[in-house]
Structures are given as C-alpha cells and as structure tokens.
Write a protein that holds these residues in place. Structure first.
Motif, PDB file in Angstrom:
ATOM      1  N   ASP A   1       0.846  -1.188   0.000  1.00 65.11           N
ATOM      2  CA  ASP A   1       0.000   0.000   0.000  1.00 65.11           C
ATOM      3  C   ASP A   1       0.884   1.242   0.000  1.00 65.11           C
ATOM      4  O   ASP A   1       1.844   1.330   0.770  1.00 65.11           O
ATOM      5  CB  ASP A   1      -0.898   0.005   1.244  1.00 65.11           C
ATOM      6  N   THR A   2       0.571   2.194  -0.850  1.00 63.13           N
ATOM      7  CA  THR A   2       1.403   3.398  -0.963  1.00 63.13           C
ATOM      8  C   THR A   2       0.656   4.673  -0.577  1.00 63.13           C
ATOM      9  O   THR A   2       1.134   5.772  -0.829  1.00 63.13           O
ATOM     10  CB  THR A   2       1.931   3.554  -2.405  1.00 63.13           C
ATOM     11  N   SER A   3      -0.499   4.530   0.048  1.00 63.29           N
ATOM     12  CA  SER A   3      -1.330   5.707   0.302  1.00 63.29           C
ATOM     13  C   SER A   3      -0.641   6.734   1.200  1.00 63.29           C
ATOM     14  O   SER A   3      -0.759   7.942   0.956  1.00 63.29           O
ATOM     15  CB  SER A   3      -2.674   5.289   0.906  1.00 63.29           C
ATOM     16  N   VAL A   4       0.093   6.281   2.211  1.00 60.28           N
ATOM     17  CA  VAL A   4       0.724   7.233   3.134  1.00 60.28           C
ATOM     18  C   VAL A   4       1.883   7.955   2.460  1.00 60.28           C
ATOM     19  O   VAL A   4       1.971   9.188   2.492  1.00 60.28           O
ATOM     20  CB  VAL A   4       1.198   6.515   4.415  1.00 60.28           C
ATOM     21  N   ILE A   5       2.779   7.206   1.822  1.00 61.52           N
ATOM     22  CA  ILE A   5       3.930   7.850   1.193  1.00 61.52           C
ATOM     23  C   ILE A   5       3.503   8.714   0.011  1.00 61.52           C
ATOM     24  O   ILE A   5       4.097   9.768  -0.259  1.00 61.52           O
ATOM     25  CB  ILE A   5       4.991   6.794   0.778  1.00 61.52           C
ATOM     26  N   GLU A   6       2.444   8.318  -0.691  1.00 58.03           N
ATOM     27  CA  GLU A   6       1.955   9.155  -1.787  1.00 58.03           C
ATOM     28  C   GLU A   6       1.312  10.430  -1.270  1.00 58.03           C
ATOM     29  O   GLU A   6       1.375  11.474  -1.932  1.00 58.03           O
ATOM     30  CB  GLU A   6       0.982   8.364  -2.655  1.00 58.03           C
ATOM     31  N   ALA A   7       0.705  10.369  -0.098  1.00 56.54           N
ATOM     32  CA  ALA A   7       0.147  11.586   0.507  1.00 56.54           C
ATOM     33  C   ALA A   7       1.269  12.562   0.842  1.00 56.54           C
ATOM     34  O   ALA A   7       1.141  13.779   0.623  1.00 56.54           O
ATOM     35  CB  ALA A   7      -0.648  11.235   1.760  1.00 56.54           C
TER      36      ALA A   7
END
Length: 322
Positions: A262-268
């Motif tokens: 999951d990349t949601s945090v780093i993409e944020a």
C-alpha cells in the motif's frame, strides 16, 4: 522493577472510570498512600482495587462527595458528561481532573460546564502506556485552572512524576495530546511500512529495527531545526532542496508499488511536496511543506504548473536534479 512516585502527604481522591487506564490511575494513588474512593458503571471493575484498600461508592455522586479531588477517565467526553451530570451538585466547590481523551473543543466545553456548576476544572492527558502510570518518568499533561493545579500538584504527581502544566486554556492538554499522537501514529505507520518494504526482499523486521532506531534517534536535532524554520517563516533549502527530496520520496513509492505494498501514506507525503514545488518552492527546505498542510499555497496555478504537480504526485517525476 518499576518505582512508583511517592508523596509526603495523603489526600482523599475519587477515581471515576475503571478501565485499564482508570484502574492504573487509582492503583498509582493507592501505591502513593492516598485514600481512594472508586466508582464504575460496572461495579465488578472495582473489585481488585477494593481488595487493595480502595473504598467503593454506590453512585457517582457519592463518590465525588467523598473527596476534594476527583479524577475521571472514561472513553470520551460524552460518557464523562453522562456520568458527571447527575453528580454536578456534589462536585460544586471541588476539583475535577478530566483525563479522558478527546478534542480541545470538547475539553473547553467541559470546562464551561464545570464553571457553570462552580467546579474547579483541570483537563489532562496521560501520555504513557498503562504499565508506566505512577512512575517518576510518566508524562501527564494538565491545563485549566492554575490555582487548582497548584493546590493538587503533589497529589497528581502520584499519577506520574513528569507532570506538565500547559496554562489556563483548558483545551491545551488535549491539543498537545493530539499533536503528539499525530507524530506517534504517523511514525509507527511509517515504521511498519518500512518493515514491509525490507521484508518483501527477505529482510526480517528484527534485523532492520536497530538501524531504524539509530536513524529515528538521530532525527531529534532536525525536529528542533524544523520548528525554528516554521516559527521564523524561513525555509532554507541550500543543503537539501525540496525538489530533490521529492525524488527520494517518489522512489520509496515506486519501490513499494513494485512489491505490492500500500502506498497511500507515502503518496500523501509526496502529494504535499508536489503541491509545494508547483507553487514555486522547489528550492526551499522541507519545512516549507507546512504551507501545503495549512492550505496556504496560491490557488489557480497555471495549467503547466498543475500538470507538473500532478505528474510529481503520481510518483513519476519528470527529471532528476544534479
């Protein structure tokens, strides 16, 4: 062996709410030699404390009437209001310390309610896990009536020797609590993501952890530097321009996607950096990102700038900096 905070004088203290944290608070007061009255909506929760010497009240009103100081620790402020409202008359002229976790706004509302009923009010936050409660190093935050804190400080230090008074604003303790939780949970999510990233290539989390600890420990001076930059409104980036840092973050996102994470945090994080760069701050330091967090960047960016921001946020930066 855990050493608990001792006091030279004893006091009558009531504790309302005997979940894991509330029970620990009551236990710390007993360990310090105080006379403790307890009450909980489920009476059996009080049994272990009664066995240790606490007195059990039949009602919340009876509980608060027994002590000049009442400590409440419940699931939220709605629950504490529901419990305390019928006991408001008995609380009048006494001190209420609310260690329930909630928002600054609700803490201020609770202080207003207490003021209307003639109750001295302190809001607070327990910043340590249950096993650390009552120790000299346990950090608890307090805010609200300064006179009330001064009057009961010695007793409150039984809950944790590192007692910090943050001022008259009753919402200050909750505000600092949430800000510290913001750091903690975001950091712990990043730690787990890092474990997953190295784990995807066969590195055990326990092998990587010592290096992570060393890295995180070394960040303390940087935190102080970033705070100074934010307060000054100056964000020098000569040594580490934001545009360069954003490429590194994009690489983390890319490697994570390749490994099915999951990349949601780093993409944020990357999206905040990309918006800041698109607003013309690519040569500033990372602290400039606070403008994106506070939504202070100019709106209506030119289409070419918006496209660059979109491309950067996608994790595929257009080029590399030398």
């Amino acid at each position: 062996m855990t050493t608990h905070t001792k006091t030279n004088t004893t006091a009558n203290v009531t504790v309302i709410g005997l979940g894991a944290m509330g029970s620990a608070l009551a236990g710390a007061l007993l360990d310090a030699g105080h006379r403790v009255m307890v009450w909980n909506r489920t009476p059996s929760r009080a049994d272990p404390l009664v066995a240790r010497g606490a007195a059990r009240a039949e009602t919340a009103a009876e509980a608060v009437a027994a002590s000049e100081l009442t400590v409440v620790c419940l699931v939220d402020y709605a629950a504490s209001r529901q419990v305390l409202e019928p006991a408001a008359g008995a609380l009048s002229g006494r001190t209420l310390v609310n260690l329930t976790s909630d928002t600054p706004e609700r803490a201020r509302e609770a202080a207003g309610w207490a003021r209307e009923h003639g109750i001295d009010y302190l809001d607070g936050a327990v910043m340590v896990p249950v096993p650390v409660v009552g120790t000299p190093e346990a950090l608890l935050l307090y805010s609200g009536g300064q006179a009330a804190f001064a009057r009961h400080e010695a007793t409150l230090r039984a809950l944790g020797g590192n007692a910090r008074y943050l001022g008259e604003d009753p919402g200050a303790a909750a505000l600092h609590d949430l800000a510290l939780l913001d750091i903690f949970w975001t950091m712990m999510t990043a730690v787990l993501h890092a474990f997953a990233l190295v784990g995807a290539d066969g590195v055990r989390a326990s092998e990587f952890a010592p290096l992570a600890v060393e890295s995180i420990t070394g960040l303390a001076p940087l935190l102080v530097e970033e705070a100074a930059a934010v307060d000054a409104g100056r964000h020098p980036g000569e040594l580490a321009p934001l545009a360069t840092d954003a490429e590194g973050v994009a690489h983390v996102a890319e490697a994570s996607r390749v490994r099915g994470l999951d990349t949601s945090v780093i993409e944020a994080v990357h999206a905040l950096m990309a918006r800041t760069i698109a607003a013309g701050h690519g040569n500033d330091g990372f602290s400039r990102v606070i403008d994106a967090i506070q939504d202070r960047l100019p709106s209506g960016l030119p289409s070419a700038t918006r496209a660059a921001a979109s491309e950067a946020a996608s994790g595929a930066p257009a080029g590399r900096r030398g």
